[in-house]
Design an enzyme around this catalytic site. Structure first.
Site, mmCIF file in Angstrom:
data_model
loop_
_atom_site.group_PDB
_atom_site.id
_atom_site.type_symbol
_atom_site.label_atom_id
_atom_site.label_comp_id
_atom_site.label_asym_id
_atom_site.label_seq_id
_atom_site.Cartn_x
_atom_site.Cartn_y
_atom_site.Cartn_z
ATOM 1 N N THR A 14 7.111 40.670 8.958
ATOM 2 C CA THR A 14 7.193 41.213 7.586
ATOM 3 C C THR A 14 5.820 41.238 6.919
ATOM 4 O OG1 THR A 14 9.390 40.243 7.448
ATOM 5 C CG2 THR A 14 8.388 40.919 5.370
ATOM 6 N N LYS A 107 2.995 27.925 4.245
ATOM 7 C CA LYS A 107 3.111 26.708 3.410
ATOM 8 C C LYS A 107 3.505 25.488 4.216
ATOM 9 C CE LYS A 107 7.021 29.293 3.060
ATOM 10 N NZ LYS A 107 7.191 30.718 2.852
ATOM 11 N N GLU A 131 -3.685 31.760 -0.509
ATOM 12 C CA GLU A 131 -3.047 32.229 -1.747
ATOM 13 C C GLU A 131 -1.584 32.625 -1.540
ATOM 14 O OE1 GLU A 131 -4.527 32.656 -5.181
ATOM 15 O OE2 GLU A 131 -2.358 32.489 -5.208
ATOM 16 N N VAL A 134 2.072 30.050 -1.598
ATOM 17 C CA VAL A 134 2.899 29.599 -2.728
ATOM 18 C C VAL A 134 3.187 30.785 -3.636
ATOM 19 C CG1 VAL A 134 3.073 28.030 -4.702
ATOM 20 C CG2 VAL A 134 1.788 27.327 -2.676
ATOM 21 N N GLY A 136 4.273 33.746 -3.143
ATOM 22 C CA GLY A 136 3.984 35.088 -2.610
ATOM 23 C C GLY A 136 2.910 35.852 -3.348
ATOM 24 N N ILE A 138 2.209 36.078 -6.538
ATOM 25 C CA ILE A 138 1.644 35.531 -7.787
ATOM 26 C C ILE A 138 0.354 34.784 -7.452
ATOM 27 C CG2 ILE A 138 2.024 34.019 -9.768
ATOM 28 C CD1 ILE A 138 5.014 34.181 -9.296
ATOM 29 N N GLY A 189 19.443 40.180 3.264
ATOM 30 C CA GLY A 189 18.168 39.799 3.895
ATOM 31 C C GLY A 189 17.356 38.841 3.038
ATOM 32 N N ASP A 203 11.729 24.279 1.450
ATOM 33 C CA ASP A 203 10.691 25.302 1.260
ATOM 34 C C ASP A 203 9.998 25.084 -0.095
ATOM 35 O OD1 ASP A 203 9.514 28.090 1.857
ATOM 36 O OD2 ASP A 203 10.475 28.388 -0.084
ATOM 37 N N LYS A 207 5.853 24.048 -1.019
ATOM 38 C CA LYS A 207 4.995 24.756 -1.984
ATOM 39 C C LYS A 207 4.572 23.811 -3.104
ATOM 40 C CE LYS A 207 7.360 29.046 -0.871
ATOM 41 N NZ LYS A 207 8.521 29.873 -1.220
HETATM 42 N N1 LIG Z 1 8.226 37.053 4.424
HETATM 43 C C1 LIG Z 1 7.805 36.670 3.232
HETATM 44 O O1 LIG Z 1 8.202 37.244 2.206
HETATM 45 C C2 LIG Z 1 6.784 35.571 3.101
HETATM 46 C C3 LIG Z 1 6.320 35.207 1.819
HETATM 47 C C4 LIG Z 1 5.351 34.212 1.704
HETATM 48 C C5 LIG Z 1 4.870 33.579 2.830
HETATM 49 N N2 LIG Z 1 5.362 33.930 4.060
HETATM 50 C C6 LIG Z 1 4.836 33.247 5.239
HETATM 51 O O2 LIG Z 1 4.166 34.191 6.051
HETATM 52 C C7 LIG Z 1 4.278 33.818 7.428
HETATM 53 C C8 LIG Z 1 4.886 34.970 8.215
HETATM 54 O O3 LIG Z 1 6.165 35.269 7.695
HETATM 55 P P1 LIG Z 1 6.977 36.590 8.092
HETATM 56 O O4 LIG Z 1 8.106 36.688 7.135
HETATM 57 O O5 LIG Z 1 6.053 37.739 8.251
HETATM 58 O O6 LIG Z 1 7.567 36.150 9.519
HETATM 59 P P2 LIG Z 1 8.234 37.065 10.659
HETATM 60 O O7 LIG Z 1 8.650 38.370 10.084
HETATM 61 O O8 LIG Z 1 9.229 36.220 11.338
HETATM 62 O O9 LIG Z 1 7.005 37.339 11.650
HETATM 63 C C9 LIG Z 1 6.464 36.335 12.452
HETATM 64 C C10 LIG Z 1 5.527 36.992 13.441
HETATM 65 O O10 LIG Z 1 4.937 35.965 14.228
HETATM 66 C C11 LIG Z 1 5.013 36.335 15.605
HETATM 67 N N3 LIG Z 1 5.096 35.111 16.414
HETATM 68 C C12 LIG Z 1 6.023 34.145 16.360
HETATM 69 N N4 LIG Z 1 5.756 33.182 17.272
HETATM 70 C C13 LIG Z 1 4.628 33.577 17.896
HETATM 71 C C14 LIG Z 1 3.850 33.030 18.938
HETATM 72 N N5 LIG Z 1 4.177 31.883 19.508
HETATM 73 N N6 LIG Z 1 2.751 33.714 19.324
HETATM 74 C C15 LIG Z 1 2.408 34.888 18.745
HETATM 75 N N7 LIG Z 1 3.114 35.452 17.750
HETATM 76 C C16 LIG Z 1 4.197 34.804 17.346
HETATM 77 C C17 LIG Z 1 6.254 37.190 15.733
HETATM 78 O O11 LIG Z 1 6.129 37.998 16.884
HETATM 79 P P3 LIG Z 1 7.247 39.106 17.305
HETATM 80 O O12 LIG Z 1 7.275 40.092 16.167
HETATM 81 O O13 LIG Z 1 6.735 39.691 18.558
HETATM 82 O O14 LIG Z 1 8.522 38.339 17.459
HETATM 83 C C18 LIG Z 1 6.225 37.957 14.414
HETATM 84 O O15 LIG Z 1 5.455 39.120 14.537
HETATM 85 C C19 LIG Z 1 5.102 32.533 7.429
HETATM 86 O O16 LIG Z 1 4.268 31.416 7.406
HETATM 87 C C20 LIG Z 1 5.883 32.611 6.116
HETATM 88 O O17 LIG Z 1 6.254 31.338 5.626
HETATM 89 C C21 LIG Z 1 6.300 34.915 4.215
#
Ligand SMILES: NC(=O)c1ccc[n+]([C@@H]2O[C@H](COP(=O)([O-])OP(=O)(O)OC[C@H]3O[C@@H](n4cnc5c(N)ncnc54)[C@H](OP(=O)(O)O)[C@@H]3O)[C@@H](O)[C@H]2O)c1
Length: 440
Positions: A14, A107, A131, A134, A136, A138, A189, A203, A207
């Protein structure tokens, strides 16, 4: 024009895919702002064959994010994999050890290993920027660390988990149960298949631990956060909160007290007129109480690809400009060890919903136990159904009925002591509900 700033992005989910898109879409503006070309040169994820809706042609693919982190082809390692340990931690350590700047949204990683990673970043003279970790989109890290550096902060609290706020908002607006709203959140979702991490408050705790370190100049102490989630909140609690002039929010609160720093995550009654009470749905908010500015509240999107990428790209821009503040506002050796305050010592107002046997004298018995524990009651509401009132006007049936108390400031220890005595007296038909009140 100086050299291109080369980014390696690990994690193309994402957030990662959104960062790729944003860096491409904003290329000209970023170059104008920083005087450097900023370009993604290499990426890593698990599944090379997956269509991510972004063009990966021309980018070097790494199966292992640790190899990407060490690669000579990048200047900045952007960690968007997630998880407190495993691949994310190994890769961030490898990047810092190799003298690369690190930008992360993780986080969990920071809450558990923030101080050690910040020390590594300092030793290698590189940035560790977070940044997006915590609230997202903001810009709360910058606001506290940079914008408020002239202030002494006494309290920081916020709605830091959009899933919980969505569930509580729907429960309140539609009188639905926690379980029904959780199911909808999953269908939309907003919640994971296993929602424990969000709804049980972990979670938010991660943060909060980061905000505490920044606000009070202490080392991150994630284990010191007292954590309670929202799964025990019932529609009746939201109805009572409404009648009493409050809303229920899952708050993370860090507060400086005479005894030390309280760090607590729990469902909280906030006055309906407060800024934080207006925040509904998946939106996040953070309020800071600081001596010079007074109360400051930041409200905005706490998650989602584009909003989170906005924070990641802001960090990348700082790196391109060579702007690097100490990770937690001051060098790690100068961060104090936090003095934990046990939850038992927390002092504040309480909402207590008892389910008592409908008998004469029960309310008086409860009031006596409260008084014995030095707790002053602000209001007491006894609810009997119309049916019970007409069929049993004197309350002799012993049927379970709710009895709601609002207390003036009391310590958690005293409240627990009074509830234990009330239970021993045999007045309770169910376990009590206890919600802290946070006043402005
Ligand atoms: N989503 C949000 O709104 C949001 C908001 C704030 C912070 N965050 C933080 O941002 C980070 C990413 O979140 P996300 O929502 O983008 O997660 P996500 O959609 O689950 O994406 C995770 C990515 O990491 C890859 N991955 C997982 N294990 C791996 C490994 N061992 N080696 C290489 N790549 C690996 C996955 O590969 P594949 O695609 O090939 O499976 C995927 O592309 C997290 O720390 C989350 O806490 C997310």
């Amino acid at each position: 024009m100086t050299q291109t700033l080369r980014l390696g992005i690990a994690g193309l989910g994402t957030v990662g895919a959104s960062v790729l898109r944003m860096v491409a879409r904003r290329a000209e503006a970023l170059e104008a702002a920083t005087g450097r070309t900023i370009a993604v040169t290499a990426v890593s994820a698990r599944d090379r064959g997956r269509d991510r809706g972004v063009d990966l042609s021309g980018l070097h693919w790494f199966d292992d994010p640790v190899d990407l982190a060490r690669s000579g082809e990048i200047d900045v390692f952007v960690e968007l994999v997630g998880g407190s340990d495993g691949a994310a931690k190994q890769a961030v350590e490898a990047a810092l050890g190799a003298g690369k700047h690190v930008v992360t949204a993780n986080k969990a990683l920071l809450a558990h290993h923030g101080a050690a990673l910040a020390r590594m970043a300092e030793e290698h003279g590189v940035a560790l920027a977070y940044e997006a970790s915590v609230a997202g989109g903001i810009p709360v890290i910058k606001a506290i660390r940079e914008g408020l550096s002239g202030n002494a902060i006494s309290r920081v609290y916020g709605i830091l988990n959009g899933t919980c706020n969505y569930i509580l908002s729907r429960m309140e607006a539609e009188g639905l149960t926690f379980e029904a709203c959780l199911k909808d959140a999953q269908a939309l979702g907003y919640a994971e298949a296993d929602p424990t991490f969000d709804v049980e408050g972990f979670d938010t705790a991660h943060k909060l631990a980061i905000l505490t370190s920044l606000a009070f100049g202490v080392e991150i102490d994630a284990e010191g956060v007292s954590v309670e989630g929202i799964s025990a909140i019932q529609p009746l609690d939201l109805t009572m909160a409404d009648e009493l002039g409050y809303r229920i929010k899952l708050l993370g609160v860090a507060q400086q007290t005479a005894a030390g720093i309280e760090q607590r995550v729990h469902p909280t009654m906030v006055p309906k007129a407060s800024a934080i009470a207006q925040v509904m749905g998946v939106t996040n908010a953070v309020t800071v109480d600081a001596d010079a500015v007074g109360e400051l509240t930041l409200i905005g999107p706490g998650a989602g690809g584009a909003a989170t990428a906005s924070a990641v790209v802001a960090d990348i821009t700082d790196v391109a400009l060579g702007l690097a503040r100490p990770t937690f506002g001051q060098p790690v050796p100068r961060l104090a060890s936090p003095r934990r305050v046990e939850m038992q010592r927390h002092e504040g107002g309480y909402y207590i919903r008892l389910t008592v046997h409908d008998r004469t004298g029960v309310a008086a018995g409860v009031a006596t136990r409260m008084a014995e524990a030095n707790i002053s009651i602000e209001s007491i509401v006894q609810r009997r159904s119309a049916k019970a009132a007409s069929s049993d006007p004197q309350g002799l049936s012993g049927q379970p009925v709710p009895l709601v108390l609002i207390t003036y400031a009391a310590t958690e220890g005293n409240v627990r002591e009074a509830l234990a005595a009330i239970d021993r007296d045999g007045l309770l038909a169910e376990a009590p509900q206890l919600i802290r009140i946070e006043r402005e």
